[in-house]
Structures are given as structure tokens and as C-alpha cells.
Design a protein around this motif. Structure first.
Motif, PDB file in Angstrom:
ATOM      1  N   CYS A 156      -1.834  -2.490  18.005  1.00 10.92           N
ATOM      2  CA  CYS A 156      -3.218  -2.435  17.066  1.00 10.92           C
ATOM      3  C   CYS A 156      -4.116  -3.713  17.524  1.00 10.92           C
ATOM      4  O   CYS A 156      -5.227  -3.644  17.623  1.00 10.92           O
ATOM      5  CB  CYS A 156      -2.770  -2.663  15.581  1.00 10.92           C
ATOM      6  N   ALA A 157      -3.426  -4.886  17.747  1.00  9.61           N
ATOM      7  CA  ALA A 157      -4.180  -6.129  18.032  1.00  9.61           C
ATOM      8  C   ALA A 157      -4.477  -6.022  19.500  1.00  9.61           C
ATOM      9  O   ALA A 157      -6.031  -6.329  19.731  1.00  9.61           O
ATOM     10  CB  ALA A 157      -3.299  -7.279  18.157  1.00  9.61           C
ATOM     11  N   MET A 158      -4.049  -5.286  20.426  1.00  6.44           N
ATOM     12  CA  MET A 158      -4.474  -5.205  21.877  1.00  6.44           C
ATOM     13  C   MET A 158      -5.896  -3.977  21.684  1.00  6.44           C
ATOM     14  O   MET A 158      -6.701  -4.261  22.548  1.00  6.44           O
ATOM     15  CB  MET A 158      -3.276  -4.555  22.702  1.00  6.44           C
ATOM     16  N   VAL A 175      -9.959  -0.639  13.164  1.00  5.17           N
ATOM     17  CA  VAL A 175      -8.731  -0.136  13.463  1.00  5.17           C
ATOM     18  C   VAL A 175      -7.969   0.254  12.121  1.00  5.17           C
ATOM     19  O   VAL A 175      -7.563  -0.404  11.658  1.00  5.17           O
ATOM     20  CB  VAL A 175      -7.845  -0.992  14.414  1.00  5.17           C
ATOM     21  N   ARG A 176      -7.889   1.864  11.950  1.00  8.07           N
ATOM     22  CA  ARG A 176      -7.394   2.125  10.795  1.00  8.07           C
ATOM     23  C   ARG A 176      -5.856   2.649  11.024  1.00  8.07           C
ATOM     24  O   ARG A 176      -5.424   3.311  12.193  1.00  8.07           O
ATOM     25  CB  ARG A 176      -8.027   3.501  10.075  1.00  8.07           C
ATOM     26  N   VAL A 177      -4.756   2.053  10.205  1.00 12.26           N
ATOM     27  CA  VAL A 177      -3.556   2.505  10.494  1.00 12.26           C
ATOM     28  C   VAL A 177      -2.844   3.296   9.221  1.00 12.26           C
ATOM     29  O   VAL A 177      -3.289   2.883   7.872  1.00 12.26           O
ATOM     30  CB  VAL A 177      -2.521   1.112  10.321  1.00 12.26           C
ATOM     31  N   ASN A 178      -2.094   4.057   9.485  1.00 16.91           N
ATOM     32  CA  ASN A 178      -1.154   4.902   8.517  1.00 16.91           C
ATOM     33  C   ASN A 178      -0.067   4.931   8.904  1.00 16.91           C
ATOM     34  O   ASN A 178       0.601   4.301   9.990  1.00 16.91           O
ATOM     35  CB  ASN A 178      -2.012   6.415   8.218  1.00 16.91           C
ATOM     36  N   ILE A 349      -8.478  -4.661  11.033  1.00 20.56           N
ATOM     37  CA  ILE A 349      -7.467  -3.736  11.068  1.00 20.56           C
ATOM     38  C   ILE A 349      -7.098  -3.567   9.689  1.00 20.56           C
ATOM     39  O   ILE A 349      -6.779  -4.345   8.975  1.00 20.56           O
ATOM     40  CB  ILE A 349      -6.300  -4.005  11.822  1.00 20.56           C
ATOM     41  N   VAL A 350      -7.050  -2.007   9.024  1.00 24.83           N
ATOM     42  CA  VAL A 350      -6.980  -2.010   7.781  1.00 24.83           C
ATOM     43  C   VAL A 350      -5.852  -0.767   7.703  1.00 24.83           C
ATOM     44  O   VAL A 350      -5.751   0.041   8.486  1.00 24.83           O
ATOM     45  CB  VAL A 350      -8.221  -1.670   7.005  1.00 24.83           C
ATOM     46  N   ILE A 351      -5.433  -0.692   6.503  1.00 28.65           N
ATOM     47  CA  ILE A 351      -4.402   0.396   6.103  1.00 28.65           C
ATOM     48  C   ILE A 351      -5.222   1.575   5.638  1.00 28.65           C
ATOM     49  O   ILE A 351      -6.218   1.545   4.724  1.00 28.65           O
ATOM     50  CB  ILE A 351      -3.367   0.095   5.041  1.00 28.65           C
ATOM     51  N   ASP A 352      -5.174   2.870   6.112  1.00 28.21           N
ATOM     52  CA  ASP A 352      -6.022   3.786   5.858  1.00 28.21           C
ATOM     53  C   ASP A 352      -5.276   5.030   5.684  1.00 28.21           C
ATOM     54  O   ASP A 352      -4.837   5.761   6.708  1.00 28.21           O
ATOM     55  CB  ASP A 352      -7.387   3.825   6.805  1.00 28.21           C
ATOM     56  N   PRO A 353      -5.005   5.655   4.488  1.00 24.61           N
ATOM     57  CA  PRO A 353      -4.378   6.954   4.205  1.00 24.61           C
ATOM     58  C   PRO A 353      -4.899   8.161   4.901  1.00 24.61           C
ATOM     59  O   PRO A 353      -4.222   9.089   4.998  1.00 24.61           O
ATOM     60  CB  PRO A 353      -4.038   7.076   2.760  1.00 24.61           C
ATOM     61  N   VAL A 366       0.764   5.339  12.758  1.00 25.36           N
ATOM     62  CA  VAL A 366      -0.142   5.792  13.683  1.00 25.36           C
ATOM     63  C   VAL A 366      -1.644   5.261  13.273  1.00 25.36           C
ATOM     64  O   VAL A 366      -1.835   4.678  12.352  1.00 25.36           O
ATOM     65  CB  VAL A 366      -0.394   7.284  13.083  1.00 25.36           C
ATOM     66  N   PHE A 367      -2.381   4.770  14.388  1.00 26.98           N
ATOM     67  CA  PHE A 367      -3.540   4.214  14.183  1.00 26.98           C
ATOM     68  C   PHE A 367      -4.797   5.018  15.062  1.00 26.98           C
ATOM     69  O   PHE A 367      -4.530   5.708  15.961  1.00 26.98           O
ATOM     70  CB  PHE A 367      -3.508   2.617  14.785  1.00 26.98           C
ATOM     71  N   GLU A 368      -5.892   4.638  14.499  1.00 27.43           N
ATOM     72  CA  GLU A 368      -7.037   5.182  15.438  1.00 27.43           C
ATOM     73  C   GLU A 368      -8.276   4.198  15.159  1.00 27.43           C
ATOM     74  O   GLU A 368      -8.408   3.401  14.153  1.00 27.43           O
ATOM     75  CB  GLU A 368      -7.599   6.219  14.325  1.00 27.43           C
TER      76      GLU A 368
END
Length: 547
Positions: A156-158, A175-178, A349-353, A366-368
């Protein structure tokens, strides 16, 4: 005697779904790949170049986001007309499936974990459309053999670093992370766990992924008996009960409820019943700087932190009692805890359901990466640019070859999408870096002209001799203009006798022609004479001035 039929001439056209790239386009992509590769290299990843062709067996059924994974590839069978035909082969549809084969084949010789990046074209035999081609570039980085969630956090950082390196400014992306395990937990709580429910889970995944297009009612119909579209075609649903549908819809619409709570700092009774934890997230939130924390609103530190807290509390309600779901939540929290001290806070970078695309393919985080700025589409409508990269953890892919689970995580960046984004923001230099053109006034002096070019090239200056018909000098200057040349060098009999050359500053000439008055044009001569020995230094000065 009948005349033999003439062989028809082939049509000079690209196949449907493909396109050609010229000059500046190729240069721009090459430069972007170089910048991304530099970030990957800085993070310790090694380059890998694998075959563009794999066996269909090796590619397997892991093409993401496709209902029929073995479809969608360009495939052929070796020696198909023989009694014993050979293997089915296919052009690779991504860079991840080949990585799994490479790792399984060479695992005894590779370091563990194995960190690699790869760049190149991939091919998908899908219906083309506007901006959707059958051949496109991917730019991947993956870590194989590391089960730690720290590997996911690093990706995610990269990814954030890559976006900024190529010119996407902070605040223009998120960057959204679930986590797939969270959705597994939701499925389990809804009574959809177990091998006998695989078909229903597949329908649920595809239904949730269509929320933006179909809306809550359309998704609800697909979770139930099914849905008839505007053309009358009927899509069979998952056949869930009302209780099951309500649990799935709570997950599918969780972002809407979080946004409502954080915007108004109150929890209506209908939301409180679904998400008891959200009441705590709303208390003491204070006014949000950017208003409603949609994707755009999450692009600052304050609203991002509030969003992460609210998302975790809402999801914890939905997966309560599921060991898998709670493990997924803990992994999300770990990613946040690892990244924030490094400066990768919720403004990046955030948590996003709502990140559900490809969850059928992934096994963990999983990230987008989504670009948050607005553009005009081909119909003049305003919309967000959207996703340019995605990835996640896929621990089952190598297992197909080895029989043993091998943890893996990675990301794929859509280079063509990124180039389109920079173009939309006006940050893409479309001017070609044309060569200096040495014109030809006397064909018998070709060796002298070639020596001028050689001197320029040895100084690192791109240069060429005009090799067309030199009879019409005007055509030589037109050629130089079409090439985007910064300078034309002119030398005829008089210049050679006096060891001089004429320098024609073509960029300055274009500027004078476009903007200058007659007086300015007369005062700013763009062609002048210099000593032959000063050719290289004078051209270098012009190019440096224009850079």
C-alpha cells in the motif's frame, strides 16, 4: 484459359480492440515505467521478465472479475491437426498467473520471500469499448512467501509512492483497503459458509460489485429471486431469505451509513439498530473540514481518521461471532498501525468496506488506488476519474502447482490509465523530443554532414541527417517541423568554404510566428551563423534554453 484471380490486398487497419502508439506516446509510457520501476527497485524488488505465452493449464481459472475464467484469453492448440495434438497455449492475461508458475518452477533457486516486479503487455479476448483495449500494459510488484500483514502494508505504501512519483499529487488520490476475510465473516453470519454454498457466494459477490450500477434495489433483487433488466432478460438470483439479504445489504451499504453519521454527527434509530458501534464514532466528532466524508472527504487527516474508526466499528458489528471476519478486522487495524507512523495516514490510505472488486480472487487484504479529481467524459459529463491500480493477498494461487499454500500479495498498476489521468490534469508533456536535423544543400558533402551529426550525438544530442530527396529545401524544413525538431543546421558551399554553419532555432521561430509583431519579428532573428567548431555548444545552448 481463365485468368488467375488476383490475391486481394490486405486492409491496412489494426484489429478490433487494438491500437498503435507513436512517438511521444511511447516515450511517455517508457518514462512512466522507468519511474515506477525505480520505486519498486527502491523497495527491494527484483525485475522479472517471464514469457508472454503460457499453457492454458498454467493460467488456470484465476482471471479476476470474469464469470467464465477460461474464456477471455487468446488461445490456440499446438499441432491441432495431428493425431496427437499438443498443449493449449494462450497469451498471458495478466502478470500474476505467470508469476505463480515461475515461483513453483524455480522455487528452489529463489530467495524466500521472493520479491519481484514485472512490466509488459497483457492480452484479454474481451469485447472492446471506448478506452478498453484487448492489449494493454500492466506494471506489477508482488511478494511471494511472506504471510505477515506487514507485506500488505508495504504494498500500500509503495503504491502511494508510485502515484506521487509519476506526478499524481497528494490529495488527488486515495488508496482504499478492505479485507476478503471481513466479507467471509459477513457471509458466515448470514449463513453462507461452507462448500455447499459456493454458488450462492459467487452470486452475492457479483451482486455487491454492481451496487453503483444497479443501486440497492437491483442488488437486493439479485440476492433474492433474481432480476429482470430493461431488455427483459432475467438474471437468476442467489435465493437468499429476507434475513440473509438484510445482513448482506448492511455490508453493501455500510459506506452510505458511515457518511450519514459523520456528516450529521447523529445516529438515526434505523442505523443504530444495524450498527450499534457507530454511535460511539459520532460522539465528539466535531465539524468535518470537507463536509461529507465521501472519497474526496477522506482526503485529509481529520476526516480520514474519523472514517477509519467508524468503518472498523461498523464492520465489527457485521462480523461479530465470526472468527474469520474478526481476523480480517485485526489485519486492517494492523495495516493502519504500521503505516500511520511512517506518514501514510488516512489522507493517503483508508479503510473502505466498498472495495469488493476481485474479492472472489483474493484471500485477505485487498486494495485499490482511486484518483479523486473530476474530469469531463466524452459526453461532457463531470465524473471522478476512478481506479488506476488494484491488488491484494492471494494465498491460493501457487498452491495449484505445489499442493501447498504459499502466501503472496501484490499490486498491479494500469499504466495507460495513469497516462490518461495525467493528460486529463494537463500534466503530460505532449511535445515530442525531436532530433536536430542537419539539412543537405550539397549531396557531395554527405560525409561532412554525417560528421556534424556524429559530433552532436557524441555530445548526447539527438540528431540526424535529412535522408529524403534534398532537391526541395523547403521540404527539409517541413520535415524538421513535423519531427518537432528544436534546431535545423544549414551548410552550403559558402559555409563550407568559410568553416561556418547556419543555426535555425525552430522553436523560437514558431513562437515568433505565432505571437510577435512585425517589429518584434525583425528584432528577434531565429537564424544566424556560427563557426563550425561552435556547432555543438551553440545547439546545446538552444536546447538547454528550451528545456
Amino acid at each position: 484459359m481463365a485468368k488467375p484471380k488476383k490475391t486481394p490486398r490486405p486492409k491496412a487497419e489494426t484489429p478490433k480492440g487494438f491500437r498503435d502508439y507513436f512517438g511521444a506516446e511511447v516515450t511517455q509510457r517508457t518514462e512512466m515505467l522507468r519511474k515506477i520501476a525505480a520505486v519498486y527497485h527502491r523497495y527491494g524488488f527484483d525485475a522479472l521478465e517471464s514469457s508472454g505465452v503460457e499453457t492454458v493449464e498454467a493460467l488456470g481459472k484465476f482471471l479476476p472479475d470474469v464469470d467464465r475464467p477460461n474464456e477471455g484469453v487468446f488461445a490456440w492448440q499446438e499441432d491441432a491437426d495431428l493425431e496427437k495434438p499438443g498443449d493449449w497455449l494462450a497469451l498471458r492475461y495478466d502478470l500474476t498467473a505467470p508469476l505463480a508458475r515461475v515461483y513453483a518452477q524455480h522455487q528452489n533457486d529463489l530467495p524466500k520471500p521472493y520479491r519481484r516486479y514485472a512490466m509488459g503487455p497483457v492480452w484479454r479476448n474481451e469485447k472492446p469499448g471506448p478506452g478498453r483495449f484487448r492489449q494493454f500494459y500492466q506494471c506489477d510488484a508482488d511478494t511471494v512467501g511472506a504471510s505477515s500483514v506487514a507485506a500488505d502494508a508495504e504494498i500500500c505504501a509503495m503504491l502511494a509512492d508510485c502515484l506521487e512519483e509519476v506526478g499524481i499529487e497528494r490529495g488527488d488520490y486515495i488508496v482504499r483497503v478492505n479485507n476478503r476475510k471481513v466479507l467471509n465473516g459477513v457471509m458466515e453470519v448470514a449463513g453462507l459458509a461452507g462448500d455447499d454454498k459456493e454458488a450462492e457466494r459467487g452470486i452475492v459477490l457479483r451482486a455487491i460489485d454492481k451496487l453503483d450500477r444497479l443501486g440497492p434495489d437491483g442488488v437486493r433483487a439479485l440476492l433474492g429471486e433474481g432480476r429482470k433488466d430493461e431488455s427483459g432478460d432475467f438474471t437468476e438470483g442467489a435465493g437468499l431469505s429476507e434475513t440473509q439479504i438484510e445482513k448482506i445489504m448492511s455490508f453493501a451499504t455500510v459506506n452510505e451509513h458511515i457518511s450519514f453519521v459523520l456528516e450529521r454527527q447523529e445516529v438515526p434509530e434505523s442505523v443504530a439498530v444495524r450498527f450499534p458501534g457507530l454511535a460511539q464514532a459520532a460522539i465528539g466528532a466535531g465539524s468535518l473540514k470537507d463536509g461529507r466524508p465521501s472519497i474526496e472527504g477522506r482526503g485529509n487527516e481529520q476526516s480520514g481518521k474519523l472514517w477509519n474508526v467508524a468503518a472498523i466499528r461498523a464492520l465489527s458489528t457485521l462480523v461479530a461471532g465470526s472468527e474469520d471476519g474478526e481476523a480480517g478486522l485485526n489485519e486492517l487495524l494492523t495495516i493502519v498501525d504500521l503505516l500511520e507512523p511512517l506518514g501514510y495516514g488516512p489522507d493517503r490510505i483508508v479503510i473502505d468496506p466498498s472495495v469488493v472488486r476481485g474479492l472472489g480472487y483474493y484471500t485477505g487484504p485487498v486494495f485499490e488506488a482511486e484518483l479523486t479529481f473530476e474530469i469531463k467524459d466524452e459526453k461532457g459529463r463531470t465524473r471522478n476519474f476512478g481506479s488506476v491500480a488494484g491488488g491484494g493477498r492471494y494465498d491460493d494461487l501457487v498452491k495449484r502447482f505445489t499442493g501447498q499454500e504459499v502466501p503472496a500479495t501484490g499490486v498491479s498498476i494500469g499504466v495507460d490509465r495513469l497516462l490518461a489521468a495525467l493528460d486529463a490534469k494537463g500534466r503530460l508533456d505532449k511535445t515530442a523530443d525531436g532530433p536536430v536535423v542537419v539539412t543537405v544543400m550539397d549531396k557531395s558533402r554527405m560525409a561532412d554532414y554525417q560528421k556534424m551529426v556524429a559530433d552532436l550525438r557524441q555530445a548526447g544530442i539527438r540528431a540526424e541527417v535529412y535522408l529524403g530527396n534534398p532537391k526541395n529545401f523547403g521540404n527539409q524544413l517541413k520535415y524538421a517541423d513535423k519531427r518537432g525538431s528544436p534546431v535545423a543546421v544549414i551548410a552550403g558551399e559558402d559555409e563550407f568554404q568559410n568553416e561556418k554553419v547556419q543555426i535555425k532555432d525552430l522553436i523560437l521561430g514558431a513562437q515568433i510566428a505565432e505571437n510577435a509583431t512585425l517589429e518584434e519579428w525583425q528584432a528577434r532573428e531565429n537564424q544566424y551563423e556560427v563557426d563550425r567548431g561552435d556547432l555543438v555548444s551553440e545547439v546545446a545552448k538552444i536546447i538547454q534554453r528550451q528545456a
